[in-house]
Each structure stands twice: as structure tokens, then as C-alpha cells.
Write a protein that holds these residues in place. Structure first.
Motif, PDB file in Angstrom:
ATOM      1  N   CYS A 149       0.819  -1.220   0.000  1.00  0.00           N
ATOM      2  CA  CYS A 149       0.000   0.000   0.000  1.00  0.00           C
ATOM      3  C   CYS A 149       0.850   1.266   0.000  1.00  0.00           C
ATOM      4  O   CYS A 149       0.329   2.359  -0.220  1.00  0.00           O
ATOM      5  CB  CYS A 149      -0.962   0.002   1.180  1.00  0.00           C
ATOM      6  N   GLY A 150       2.161   1.143   0.239  1.00  0.00           N
ATOM      7  CA  GLY A 150       3.047   2.297   0.226  1.00  0.00           C
ATOM      8  C   GLY A 150       3.605   2.668   1.584  1.00  0.00           C
ATOM      9  O   GLY A 150       4.524   3.479   1.683  1.00  0.00           O
ATOM     10  N   ILE A 151       3.065   2.097   2.637  1.00  0.00           N
ATOM     11  CA  ILE A 151       3.562   2.374   3.986  1.00  0.00           C
ATOM     12  C   ILE A 151       4.760   1.489   4.287  1.00  0.00           C
ATOM     13  O   ILE A 151       4.766   0.308   3.947  1.00  0.00           O
ATOM     14  CB  ILE A 151       2.443   2.147   5.032  1.00  0.00           C
ATOM     15  N   THR A 152       5.750   2.062   4.951  1.00  0.00           N
ATOM     16  CA  THR A 152       6.874   1.307   5.476  1.00  0.00           C
ATOM     17  C   THR A 152       6.793   1.391   6.992  1.00  0.00           C
ATOM     18  O   THR A 152       6.669   2.481   7.551  1.00  0.00           O
ATOM     19  CB  THR A 152       8.222   1.876   4.995  1.00  0.00           C
ATOM     20  N   VAL A 153       6.844   0.243   7.666  1.00  0.00           N
ATOM     21  CA  VAL A 153       6.804   0.211   9.120  1.00  0.00           C
ATOM     22  C   VAL A 153       8.223   0.030   9.624  1.00  0.00           C
ATOM     23  O   VAL A 153       8.933  -0.896   9.238  1.00  0.00           O
ATOM     24  CB  VAL A 153       5.887  -0.911   9.657  1.00  0.00           C
ATOM     25  N   LEU A 154       8.627   0.956  10.496  1.00  0.00           N
ATOM     26  CA  LEU A 154       9.921   0.884  11.148  1.00  0.00           C
ATOM     27  C   LEU A 154       9.683   0.596  12.621  1.00  0.00           C
ATOM     28  O   LEU A 154       8.946   1.333  13.294  1.00  0.00           O
ATOM     29  CB  LEU A 154      10.663   2.222  11.014  1.00  0.00           C
ATOM     30  N   LYS A 155      10.275  -0.489  13.111  1.00  0.00           N
ATOM     31  CA  LYS A 155      10.169  -0.826  14.533  1.00  0.00           C
ATOM     32  C   LYS A 155      11.506  -0.499  15.188  1.00  0.00           C
ATOM     33  O   LYS A 155      12.551  -1.008  14.780  1.00  0.00           O
ATOM     34  CB  LYS A 155       9.842  -2.299  14.748  1.00  0.00           C
ATOM     35  N   TYR A 156      11.426   0.341  16.210  1.00  0.00           N
ATOM     36  CA  TYR A 156      12.611   0.718  16.982  1.00  0.00           C
ATOM     37  C   TYR A 156      12.380   0.386  18.441  1.00  0.00           C
ATOM     38  O   TYR A 156      11.249   0.399  18.940  1.00  0.00           O
ATOM     39  CB  TYR A 156      12.874   2.224  16.895  1.00  0.00           C
ATOM     40  N   THR A 157      13.482   0.127  19.161  1.00  0.00           N
ATOM     41  CA  THR A 157      13.439  -0.036  20.612  1.00  0.00           C
ATOM     42  C   THR A 157      14.467   0.906  21.219  1.00  0.00           C
ATOM     43  O   THR A 157      15.368   1.404  20.536  1.00  0.00           O
ATOM     44  CB  THR A 157      13.741  -1.479  21.044  1.00  0.00           C
ATOM     45  N   ASN A 158      14.334   1.134  22.525  1.00  0.00           N
ATOM     46  CA  ASN A 158      15.311   1.957  23.239  1.00  0.00           C
ATOM     47  C   ASN A 158      16.618   1.217  23.415  1.00  0.00           C
ATOM     48  O   ASN A 158      16.690   0.056  23.477  1.00  0.00           O
ATOM     49  CB  ASN A 158      14.777   2.349  24.625  1.00  0.00           C
TER      50      ASN A 158
END
Length: 181
Positions: free
Chosen positions: A172-181
Motif C-alpha cells: 500500500c506504500g507504507i513502510t513500518v519501522l520498529k525501533y526499541t530503546n
């Protein structure tokens, strides 16, 4: 210990809304894989934390659109609305919290149960970031550049290091970025 997860849509240049609160730049026709990802993310939670401004639109929207995908989970989850102005709530499964944000989030994290998820709004999320209360960030990057708008990183100190755990582009065009501390 429970985690606090943030799920938020961002423009490429880091805004969550246009300069007048516009959200017309966000992609909402998510593909099935992104919908499945969001279902997995939310199924691991039992509590939603919100700021008052977002809650005033968010909670009634999901209550009146029960047929939408994810509505049952949102409506049945416990919601904690952080507010300095509301005196009472007529929303189902909702508690108003007027105490110190940091103390209350730390207390909620120490309770038994599933993880918690935050959706916003801008000032509320900025405070969560500033106080280092978010354990996992899920940035839904939309392929839009706004140039100006509502930021969520304005209250942070000069530098905040995050660790990239995952990056995934969806059809759909969205990129999901998962970050942690």
C-alpha cells in the motif's frame, strides 16, 4: 514487566498531521499483510493510553464504527486518557488519569497483564518520548512530504538513540519501522 508500544503514522519528514491538523496525506487502504501485522501488534496489548485531545475523537469514532476491522479490539480494550481538563468520562472501558505521566506509566508497566499501546495525540506522544516511557516504536511511514505540520519530536533532548529492530515495506506504500530503546 509490561511494555508501552507506540503505533503512529508519520510523513517522511516526521509529521503526524499537517499544519492545521490535516490527515488527508495518510494511506488508509492498507493491504492484507499490513492489516495482519497491526492485528498481531494489537493482540499483544490490553490497554490503550491516549491524550485527551485524541481521545475526544478516537473513542467516539471507534464506538460508532463497530463494523470496522479492529473496532472490537479497540472498544473492548481498557483505555486510559491522560487529561488535566476532563472531570468525568462517559466512555465505556475508560479511566481518566490526572496524575504525573511518568509515575503513572511506570506504575502501569509494573502491573500484570498484556502490553499497552499509545496512539497519540501529538503533545501526549511528545511527552512520552521526552520522558523515555516508550519501549517499542512502530512508525508507519507514509510516502508523503508535508514540509510543515505537527511534530512529535520537538520536546526531546538533543539526541536520542534508538535501535532499529525491523523495517518492512508494504504494497500500500507504507513502510513500518520498529525501533526499541
Amino acid at each position: 514487566m509490561r511494555k508501552l508500544k507506540l503505533q503512529i503514522q508519520l510523513s517522511i519528514d516526521g509529521f503526524i498531521a499537517g499544519p492545521n491538523g490535516e490527515m488527508d496525506w495518510m494511506i488508509w487502504n492498507w493491504d492484507d499483510k499490513l492489516k495482519d501485522f497491526v492485528t498481531q501488534l494489537t493482540e499483544s496489548t490490553d490497554t490503550i493510553v491516549l491524550g485527551r485531545k485524541l481521545a475526544e475523537g478516537f473513542i467516539p469514532y471507534w464506538r460508532s464504527n463497530k463494523e470496522l476491522e479492529g473496532a472490537e479490539k479497540i472498544n473492548n480494550s481498557k483505555k486510559i486518557v491522560f487529561t488535566k481538563t476532563l472531570e468525568s468520562s462517559n466512555w465505556v472501558n475508560t479511566i481518566l488519569e490526572k496524575g504525573d505521566l511518568t509515575d503513572k506509566i511506570q506504575e502501569l508497566k509494573s502491573l500484570t497483564g498484556n502490553d499497552m499501546i499509545a496512539y497519540g495525540g501529538g503533545a501526549f506522544v511528545s511527552s512520552l518520548i521526552k520522558e523515555n516511557l516508550i519501549d517499542e516504536y512502530y512508525f508507519f511511514i507514509n510516502p508523503s512530504i508535508l514540509g510543515e505540520g505537527m511534530p512529535i519530536f520537538e520536546k526531546t533532548d538533543y539526541k536520542k538513540e534508538l535501535k532499529l529492530e525491523e523495517a518492512k515495506a508494504y504494497e500500500c506504500g507504507i513502510t513500518v519501522l520498529k525501533y526499541t530503546n
